[in-house]
Design a protein around this motif. Structure first.
Motif, mmCIF file in Angstrom:
data_model
loop_
_atom_site.group_PDB
_atom_site.id
_atom_site.type_symbol
_atom_site.label_atom_id
_atom_site.label_comp_id
_atom_site.label_asym_id
_atom_site.label_seq_id
_atom_site.Cartn_x
_atom_site.Cartn_y
_atom_site.Cartn_z
ATOM 1 N N UNK A 36 -13.367 7.872 31.169
ATOM 2 C CA UNK A 36 -14.285 8.986 30.906
ATOM 3 C C UNK A 36 -15.484 8.952 31.848
ATOM 4 N N UNK A 37 -16.037 7.747 32.001
ATOM 5 C CA UNK A 37 -17.187 7.621 32.892
ATOM 6 C C UNK A 37 -16.782 7.982 34.318
ATOM 7 N N UNK A 46 -10.359 3.841 27.852
ATOM 8 C CA UNK A 46 -10.748 5.227 27.620
ATOM 9 C C UNK A 46 -12.181 5.482 28.089
ATOM 10 N N UNK A 47 -13.071 4.542 27.768
ATOM 11 C CA UNK A 47 -14.476 4.720 28.141
ATOM 12 C C UNK A 47 -14.624 4.656 29.653
ATOM 13 N N UNK A 48 -13.936 3.709 30.281
ATOM 14 C CA UNK A 48 -14.030 3.572 31.735
ATOM 15 C C UNK A 48 -13.540 4.842 32.423
ATOM 16 N N UNK A 52 -13.176 -3.574 29.981
ATOM 17 C CA UNK A 52 -13.846 -2.406 29.405
ATOM 18 C C UNK A 52 -12.760 -1.550 28.766
ATOM 19 N N UNK A 53 -13.067 -0.951 27.612
ATOM 20 C CA UNK A 53 -12.081 -0.100 26.946
ATOM 21 C C UNK A 53 -11.632 0.983 27.931
#
Lengths: 330, 385
Positions: free
Chosen positions: B376-377, B372-374, B369-370
């Motif tokens: 952030x979540x 940054x996205x992980x 998973x990217x």
């Protein structure tokens, strides 16, 4: 009509437009000849294949008299010694012989294009069309040239055609010609829809925008189109995550768009857009949406059996999370 | 019997030192060893020390020419592989097997040390298996992996190796090392030993590198800063950017030097007839190099991010322990006040949910998973739980 220049430099990296400019030149030569003269002989050669012999042939008169038009395509590939020969010729062109040199305007073979410019030859520029307004203008011009009625050549119709056909100029030009021929020049939104259904270019951003707006039907439709035209699920998932992220970051901040844009590393128009979209959202819903995006990101990269399903599922969840989505719950 | 000099570097592993020293003298020696243990326990240190002990006529005195060349990585009969990318491919392994099959030049054994054998791809593991199964007479394979879990090292390789389990070195032993070798004072040494969670290399890094200390400090401030949605995303960006900066710092110079060396080898900047033609074919070689460098950077980024996440999880673990009044040593002794405050404010259940969020984030990043996205979540969960 002013006398036609014996040399024309066609400068720019759009192949289609360059081809067209060369054809225009040939036509202009034909038009400039007095009545009764035989049609000019046209010789085309690619810069790669040009050699001393071929160039001499290109710039020699025919046995039967009459004008000669030589077209050198991809002039950037002409080698150095020959470029010097072309320039030497350009200084003293032979009467009745016309030469068009196409060049992509890049650094390669720059000696030729710069040399010709210095000799003050006529230059036609054909850069690639990148901006949407330019593209619309191009389509309107195409429609008018093909003989469409002024009303048919409106910006709205041009926009619809671009949406349906895509941004490739060659396809746009032939679509315009075809549409005018099919409708006798009276094109309406309906007639465009009749011949061109669907959308040629749907990106992940289209899907993301509709999702964020809470428009379930539009979002799922756009998703189907995107998958149909071959957009990979990964960029779609990334676009969704980016939309939710931008929304969250803008929703939490106050201040002018320009100032905020600098602070968050976004473009001012992105901030404005996100501001508008953020009205339907609460912080909790955005946080939840971000988690959906993170899960989706893992799913489209091999975590789920069916990536299309994973995308649809995530879109449904996110549209439900937005307040606007509550009204139109499926 | 005391273990000889080469094993000095192996902190807190008395049992392993004894077994390896005996094996080097001939008792219980075999052709393939698998060193397992948590990160930082000294798997590769143990493997290198063992290689030195095998080559040294004294059984690993730590002072002779042989010992010094092995420890310095210049011994002709010891090949050491440190995978820098995300995985270790089959082509590379095939080349290594050829090398490992040679008769030793000067030493007593031909030794192949493979660090991070858990990064072998499936095809590479199968290629290696053939060699481990029927090894040349004087060849020793030393593999390192976090554990013997089938997800990390294939069962077929494992069953052909003697497994040498290393334990997590006690914080006291690490602190001793920091005091005696790096000259830290006792209190500081104990703090870093605890914060490193049994990772010897990390403890030394914290002790010697002010940037690493600053980064740890920043990470531990995150829980206090998560006051709203915007703060979550800001914290995530900072965490990612810090990881990127650290990764860039690790390899930028090396990457530039490698590129220059390759370009010189391919004749860049040459003049005269034929120079441009010669340079034409070199683009693909350069591209290949850039690709390798990129996977190396990606891995460095992920490693850096992973350390930060582990530190963060430990913060909540400390809070949980403080909340229960458990008599366990805190991992971040210097943050005791903040963790106590967090324990007073948050329920045990919500602390557990936060630790879960962090562990899930680590898993997600591993699943590609990217980051940054992980992250952030994860931040949104740390804020809301």
């Amino acid at each position: 009509m002013a006398a036609l220049e014996p040399i024309r430099l066609i400068l720019g990296d759009d192949e289609f437009l360059a081809e067209r400019a060369a054809a225009d030149y040939v036509r202009a030569v034909r038009a400039s000849l007095p009545e009764g003269e035989p049609a000019p002989a046209v010789n085309r050669i690619s810069g790669n294949d040009l050699n001393t012999g071929a160039f001499a042939e290109l710039t020699s008169p025919t046995l039967f008299g009459g004008a000669v038009v030589g077209v050198i395509e991809s002039g950037q590939d002409v080698d150095k010694d020959l470029a010097a020969a072309v320039l030497a010729y350009a200084e003293q062109p032979a009467p009745g012989i016309y030469l068009a040199v196409c060049h992509n305007g890049g650094n390669k073979g720059k000696g030729l294009s710069e040399g010709l410019k210095k000799l003050d030859v006529e230059v036609v520029r054909v850069p690639k069309i990148k901006r949407q307004p330019d593209r619309v203008a191009f389509v309107r011009g195409e429609l008018r040239d093909a003989g469409a009625s002024p009303r048919s050549a409106s910006a709205e119709i041009a926009d619809t055609i671009i949406q349906a056909v895509g941004s490739d100029l060659r396809e746009l030009a032939s679509a315009c010609a075809q549409l005018v021929a099919d409708t006798d020049g009276k094109i309406t939104q309906e007639s465009v829809a009749k011949y061109y259904s669907g959308r040629a270019e749907v990106s992940g951003f289209t899907v993301a925008d509709a999702t964020i707006a809470g428009d379930t039907a539009e979002a799922l439709g756009a998703l189907r189109w995107a998958v149909q035209v071959g957009v990979d699920p990964v960029p779609i998932a990334d676009a969704l995550a980016m939309a939710v992220r931008n929304l969250s970051r803008v929703a939490a901040e106050r201040g002018g768009a320009a100032q905020l844009a600098g602070q968050l590393g976004m473009a001012p128009w992105q901030v404005e857009k996100a501001r508008k979209q953020a009205r339907n959202w609460t912080a909790d819903a955005l946080a939840e949406a971000m988690r959906v995006c993170a899960r989706l990101n893992g799913e489209v990269k091999g975590g789920a059996d069916d990536r299309g399903w994973a995308l649809e599922h995530a879109i449904l969840q996110i549209t439900r999370l937005s307040a606007a989505g509550k009204g139109s719950r499926v | 019997m005391t273990a000889p000099g080469v094993f000095d570097e192996l902190v807190g592993q008395d049992e392993a030192r004894r077994i390896l020293a005996e094996a080097a003298r001939g008792t219980g020696m075999t052709h393939a060893w698998l060193f397992t243990g948590p990160p930082g326990s000294g798997r590769s240190t143990a493997a290198v020390a063992f290689a030195a002990a095998l080559q040294c006529p004294e059984g690993g005195c730590g002072a002779c020419h042989t010992c010094r060349t092995v420890l310095g990585g210049t011994h002709p009969d010891v090949t050491r592989v440190i995978p820098e990318g995300l995985s270790l491919g089959v082509d590379q392994v095939r080349g290594l097997i050829l090398e490992a099959g040679r008769v030793p030049n000067a030493g007593r054994w031909q030794v192949l040390i493979m660090e991070d054998a858990d990064r072998l791809t499936e095809a590479a593991a199968n290629a290696l298996l053939k060699a481990v199964e029927e090894p040349p007479a004087r060849t020793v394979f030393l593999l390192c992996a976090p554990s013997t879990n089938p997800a990390e090292i294939s069962v077929t390789i494992r069953s052909r190796c003697r497994v040498m389990g290393l334990r997590q070195p006690p914080a006291g032993a690490i602190a001793d090392l920091l005091v005696t070798r790096d000259g830290l004072d006792r209190r500081e040494a104990e703090l870093y030993a605890a914060a490193a969670q049994g990772h010897v290399g990390r403890a030394r890094r914290l002790a010697t590198d002010p940037q690493a200390r600053a980064k740890r400090h920043d990470v531990l401030q995150i829980p206090r800063r998560l006051t709203g949605l915007g703060a979550c995303f800001t914290a995530a960006v900072e965490l990612i950017e810090a990881a990127e900066a650290e990764a860039a710092g690790t390899y930028t110079d090396q990457s530039a030097a490698e590129k220059e060396a390759l370009e010189t080898a391919l004749g860049k900047g040459g003049t005269g007839k034929g120079a441009s033609k010669a340079a034409r074919g070199s683009a693909s070689a350069l591209k290949e190099l850039e690709k390798r460098q990129k996977t190396r950077d990606t891995r460095a980024q992920r490693d850096s991010l992973d350390r930060a996440l582990v530190d963060l999880a430990a913060f909540y673990r400390d809070a949980l322990a403080a909340g229960f009044g458990a008599r366990v040593n805190p991992i971040h002794p210097d943050m005791a006040e903040t963790t106590r405050a967090a324990a007073a404010r948050l329920s045990a259940e919500s602390l557990l949910r936060r630790i879960d969020a962090i562990l899930e984030c680590r898993k997600a990043i591993e699943a590609n998973v990217r980051p940054r996205i992980a992250v952030e979540a994860m931040m949104t969960r740390l804020w809301q739980s």
